[in-house]
Structures are given as structure tokens and as C-alpha cells.
Design a protein around this motif. Sequence first.
Motif, short mmCIF file in Angstrom:
data_model
loop_
_atom_site.label_atom_id
_atom_site.label_comp_id
_atom_site.label_asym_id
_atom_site.label_seq_id
_atom_site.Cartn_x
_atom_site.Cartn_y
_atom_site.Cartn_z
N ARG A 6 40.53 49.08 98.74
CA ARG A 6 40.83 50.49 98.51
C ARG A 6 41.30 50.65 97.07
O ARG A 6 42.28 50.02 96.65
CB ARG A 6 41.90 51.00 99.46
CG ARG A 6 42.06 52.51 99.34
CD ARG A 6 43.01 53.03 100.36
NE ARG A 6 44.36 52.63 100.00
CZ ARG A 6 45.45 53.24 100.44
NH1 ARG A 6 45.36 54.23 101.28
NH2 ARG A 6 46.62 52.82 100.06
N PHE A 7 40.56 51.46 96.34
CA PHE A 7 40.88 51.73 94.94
C PHE A 7 41.56 53.09 94.82
O PHE A 7 41.22 54.03 95.53
CB PHE A 7 39.60 51.79 94.09
CG PHE A 7 38.86 50.51 94.01
CD1 PHE A 7 39.25 49.51 93.12
CD2 PHE A 7 37.76 50.28 94.82
CE1 PHE A 7 38.55 48.32 93.05
CE2 PHE A 7 37.05 49.09 94.74
CZ PHE A 7 37.45 48.11 93.86
N THR A 8 42.49 53.18 93.89
CA THR A 8 43.11 54.44 93.50
C THR A 8 42.70 54.72 92.07
O THR A 8 42.79 53.83 91.21
CB THR A 8 44.65 54.35 93.59
OG1 THR A 8 45.01 53.92 94.90
CG2 THR A 8 45.29 55.68 93.28
N ALA A 38 30.12 51.11 100.20
CA ALA A 38 30.96 51.57 99.09
C ALA A 38 30.85 53.08 98.99
O ALA A 38 29.79 53.67 99.24
CB ALA A 38 30.50 50.93 97.78
N GLY A 39 31.95 53.72 98.64
CA GLY A 39 31.92 55.16 98.45
C GLY A 39 33.26 55.70 97.99
O GLY A 39 34.30 55.04 98.14
N SER A 40 33.21 56.90 97.44
CA SER A 40 34.43 57.52 96.92
C SER A 40 35.25 58.13 98.06
O SER A 40 34.72 58.46 99.12
CB SER A 40 34.08 58.60 95.89
OG SER A 40 33.27 59.60 96.47
N LEU A 41 36.54 58.27 97.81
CA LEU A 41 37.47 58.91 98.75
C LEU A 41 37.93 60.23 98.15
O LEU A 41 38.22 60.31 96.96
CB LEU A 41 38.68 58.00 99.00
CG LEU A 41 38.38 56.66 99.67
CD1 LEU A 41 39.64 55.79 99.66
CD2 LEU A 41 37.88 56.87 101.08
N PRO A 45 36.21 67.62 101.37
CA PRO A 45 34.82 67.59 100.92
C PRO A 45 34.64 68.46 99.68
O PRO A 45 35.19 69.57 99.61
CB PRO A 45 34.04 68.17 102.10
CG PRO A 45 34.92 67.96 103.28
CD PRO A 45 36.33 68.06 102.76
N GLY A 46 33.95 67.96 98.70
CA GLY A 46 33.71 68.73 97.48
C GLY A 46 34.81 68.62 96.44
O GLY A 46 34.63 69.07 95.31
N GLY A 51 39.72 58.02 94.58
CA GLY A 51 39.60 56.57 94.65
C GLY A 51 38.33 56.20 95.36
O GLY A 51 37.37 56.98 95.40
N ALA A 52 38.33 55.01 95.97
CA ALA A 52 37.12 54.54 96.65
C ALA A 52 37.49 53.51 97.71
O ALA A 52 38.60 52.98 97.72
CB ALA A 52 36.16 53.92 95.64
#
Length: 98
Positions: A6-8, A38-41, A45-46, A51-52
Amino acid sequence: MLFVIRFTDTPNSLMLREQHLEAHISWLDERRDTIRVAGSLREEPGSAPTGALWVVEADSKREVSKLYTSDPFWTNGLREGVEIYHWSKAFPDEQTPV
């Protein structure tokens, strides 16, 4: 072994993200055998990413750390923090497309 990362992101870094997005996606694509998902957090929505989240298959936590430090998002300062967790799937034999 499976790991969740988990990336911030650094606050207010949308321009930095946009600058390096193409290089980041190419980098991920070259590592599909290791980075399974993999994907952004985002909070909504929008909204801008905060993070990711990645699911990674690797032999060790050290290998995972070596992996993300060459990501263009990391090398160009988008990421503010990272957490690495060992992940045990509840249904280990189930292959679920995401």
C-alpha cells in the motif's frame, strides 16, 4: 509468497502523477509476472488518487522492496510512504480475475 503493498502519495501531487503516469504504466507492464494486481486508491470515484495498492508475488519482502524502488512514481518522488504486508488468501486455490 504473496504480498500486498500500500502506497501513500505525497499530498497535492496530481501534476507529478500525470507527468510520470505513462512511464509508470510501462514499468508495471514489464513486470506483470510479479505484480499481479495494481491500481490507484481514491477516497471517492473520480477524485484524485491518494496512493495505490499492489498484489505482488515474490520470494521475500526484501525482493518486494527492491522491486518498487525502481518504479518511476517512486524515483520521481510521488510516493510519500509504503507499507508491505505478507498476504494469506482465504481461498488459496481460487483464481479470481480482477
